[in-house]
Motif scaffolding. Structure first.
Motif, PDB file in Angstrom:
ATOM      1  N   SER A 126       1.688   6.051  -7.295  1.00  0.00           N
ATOM      2  CA  SER A 126       0.524   6.713  -7.904  1.00  0.00           C
ATOM      3  C   SER A 126       0.870   8.081  -8.479  1.00  0.00           C
ATOM      4  O   SER A 126       0.186   8.565  -9.383  1.00  0.00           O
ATOM      5  N   GLN A 127       1.934   8.700  -8.008  1.00  0.00           N
ATOM      6  CA  GLN A 127       2.342   9.993  -8.576  1.00  0.00           C
ATOM      7  C   GLN A 127       2.841   9.847 -10.010  1.00  0.00           C
ATOM      8  O   GLN A 127       2.883  10.825 -10.758  1.00  0.00           O
ATOM      9  N   TYR A 128       3.197   8.629 -10.412  1.00  0.00           N
ATOM     10  CA  TYR A 128       3.683   8.389 -11.765  1.00  0.00           C
ATOM     11  C   TYR A 128       2.611   7.782 -12.668  1.00  0.00           C
ATOM     12  O   TYR A 128       2.527   8.131 -13.841  1.00  0.00           O
ATOM     13  N   ASP A 129       1.821   6.851 -12.134  1.00  0.00           N
ATOM     14  CA  ASP A 129       0.856   6.161 -12.995  1.00  0.00           C
ATOM     15  C   ASP A 129      -0.590   6.609 -12.786  1.00  0.00           C
ATOM     16  O   ASP A 129      -1.492   6.121 -13.447  1.00  0.00           O
ATOM     17  N   TYR A 184      -5.256   0.708  -2.386  1.00  0.00           N
ATOM     18  CA  TYR A 184      -4.875   0.492  -3.779  1.00  0.00           C
ATOM     19  C   TYR A 184      -5.073  -0.966  -4.169  1.00  0.00           C
ATOM     20  O   TYR A 184      -5.529  -1.269  -5.245  1.00  0.00           O
ATOM     21  N   GLY A 185      -4.698  -1.856  -3.292  1.00  0.00           N
ATOM     22  CA  GLY A 185      -4.812  -3.291  -3.560  1.00  0.00           C
ATOM     23  C   GLY A 185      -3.772  -3.773  -4.556  1.00  0.00           C
ATOM     24  O   GLY A 185      -3.267  -2.998  -5.370  1.00  0.00           O
ATOM     25  N   TYR A 186      -3.432  -5.040  -4.446  1.00  0.00           N
ATOM     26  CA  TYR A 186      -2.463  -5.658  -5.342  1.00  0.00           C
ATOM     27  C   TYR A 186      -3.047  -6.993  -5.783  1.00  0.00           C
ATOM     28  O   TYR A 186      -3.098  -7.952  -5.000  1.00  0.00           O
ATOM     29  N   GLU A 214       0.837  -1.209   0.000  1.00  0.00           N
ATOM     30  CA  GLU A 214       0.000   0.000   0.000  1.00  0.00           C
ATOM     31  C   GLU A 214       0.871   1.257   0.000  1.00  0.00           C
ATOM     32  O   GLU A 214       0.583   2.225  -0.706  1.00  0.00           O
ATOM     33  N   LYS A 215       1.926   1.259   0.780  1.00  0.00           N
ATOM     34  CA  LYS A 215       2.848   2.407   0.805  1.00  0.00           C
ATOM     35  C   LYS A 215       3.534   2.569  -0.555  1.00  0.00           C
ATOM     36  O   LYS A 215       3.657   3.679  -1.079  1.00  0.00           O
ATOM     37  N   TYR A 216       3.971   1.464  -1.109  1.00  0.00           N
ATOM     38  CA  TYR A 216       4.617   1.451  -2.421  1.00  0.00           C
ATOM     39  C   TYR A 216       3.667   1.968  -3.492  1.00  0.00           C
ATOM     40  O   TYR A 216       4.028   2.825  -4.307  1.00  0.00           O
ATOM     41  N   LEU A 217       2.438   1.452  -3.519  1.00  0.00           N
ATOM     42  CA  LEU A 217       1.475   1.855  -4.542  1.00  0.00           C
ATOM     43  C   LEU A 217       1.045   3.306  -4.383  1.00  0.00           C
ATOM     44  O   LEU A 217       0.800   4.001  -5.382  1.00  0.00           O
ATOM     45  N   LEU A 223      13.584  -6.163 -16.724  1.00  0.00           N
ATOM     46  CA  LEU A 223      13.291  -5.215 -15.661  1.00  0.00           C
ATOM     47  C   LEU A 223      12.604  -4.012 -16.301  1.00  0.00           C
ATOM     48  O   LEU A 223      13.190  -3.320 -17.131  1.00  0.00           O
ATOM     49  N   LYS A 224      11.335  -3.820 -15.963  1.00  0.00           N
ATOM     50  CA  LYS A 224      10.538  -2.729 -16.548  1.00  0.00           C
ATOM     51  C   LYS A 224      10.350  -1.635 -15.514  1.00  0.00           C
ATOM     52  O   LYS A 224      10.105  -1.926 -14.341  1.00  0.00           O
ATOM     53  N   TYR A 225      10.473  -0.373 -15.967  1.00  0.00           N
ATOM     54  CA  TYR A 225      10.231   0.729 -15.049  1.00  0.00           C
ATOM     55  C   TYR A 225       9.478   1.842 -15.762  1.00  0.00           C
ATOM     56  O   TYR A 225       9.482   1.932 -16.992  1.00  0.00           O
ATOM     57  N   HIS A 226       8.815   2.678 -14.963  1.00  0.00           N
ATOM     58  CA  HIS A 226       8.003   3.765 -15.484  1.00  0.00           C
ATOM     59  C   HIS A 226       8.898   4.942 -15.858  1.00  0.00           C
ATOM     60  O   HIS A 226       9.704   5.393 -15.044  1.00  0.00           O
ATOM     61  N   PRO A 227       8.765   5.486 -17.069  1.00  0.00           N
ATOM     62  CA  PRO A 227       9.661   6.565 -17.498  1.00  0.00           C
ATOM     63  C   PRO A 227       9.508   7.866 -16.712  1.00  0.00           C
ATOM     64  O   PRO A 227      10.436   8.675 -16.679  1.00  0.00           O
TER      65      PRO A 227
END
Length: 170
Positions: A28-31, A41-43, A21-24, A118-122
């Motif tokens: 959220s500021q990016y996605d 948020y849930g996973y 939840e902390k991670y998501l 390894l995928k990451y958000h630009p």
């Protein structure tokens, strides 16, 4: 700080859920992720880490204290066959900038030798710099970067940046 990767047991799943939840929230500021009616948020794939093969979850512990988590699987998102994928990786703020993330990533790569994706958000610029630097150092520059993979976009439509490399048992 002394790092330890600790496999997460099923009875510790709620601890991981809390950290997710902390991670998501941070992500959220990016996605543009939003919470559900319960304010979470849930996973979606959390339970799968104990019901399916080839999913591994670890706590990152620094001097015995929770410092984050890492989740690895063999489900590539890019359409290119690889052995392993870094599904999620999170180091909490107090433990950043101490080399813990790099040490944890290296330990995971050594633990799972083979081809990696390894995928990451630009838009996550700290992540962009972190992963490019860590993978370049780990592989001595022997990796491939594929920018803008629109085949598997993030929730906001941003195409994921993907690194491909080979991990050799350290």
């Amino acid at each position: 700080m002394k790092l330890k990767l600790v496999p997460i047991q099923e009875e510790e799943k709620e601890i991981l859920r809390n950290l997710l939840e902390k991670y998501l929230y941070e992500f959220s500021q990016y996605d543009g992720g939003t919470v559900n009616a319960l304010g979470l948020y849930g996973y979606s794939y959390l339970d799968n880490y104990w019901t399916e093969e080839n999913r591994w979850a670890f706590f990152l512990k620094a001097d015995g204290k929770l410092a984050g988590f890492a989740m690895v699987n063999d489900y590539p998102e890019s359409g290119e066959k690889t052995d392993f994928c870094m599904s999620e990786f999170f180091v909490m703020y107090p433990y950043r900038k101490h080399g813990l993330g790099k040490e944890a990533a290296f330990a995971l790569f050594d633990r799972f030798p083979g081809t990696w994706q390894l995928k990451y958000h630009p838009k996550n610029i700290p992540s962009v710099h972190f992963w490019n630097r860590v993978v370049a150092e780990y592989t001595h520059g022997e990796f491939r970067s594929v920018p803008g993979n629109s085949q598997f976009p993030y929730g906001d439509g941003s195409p994921g940046q993907v690194l491909y490399f080979t991990a050799r048992k350290g």
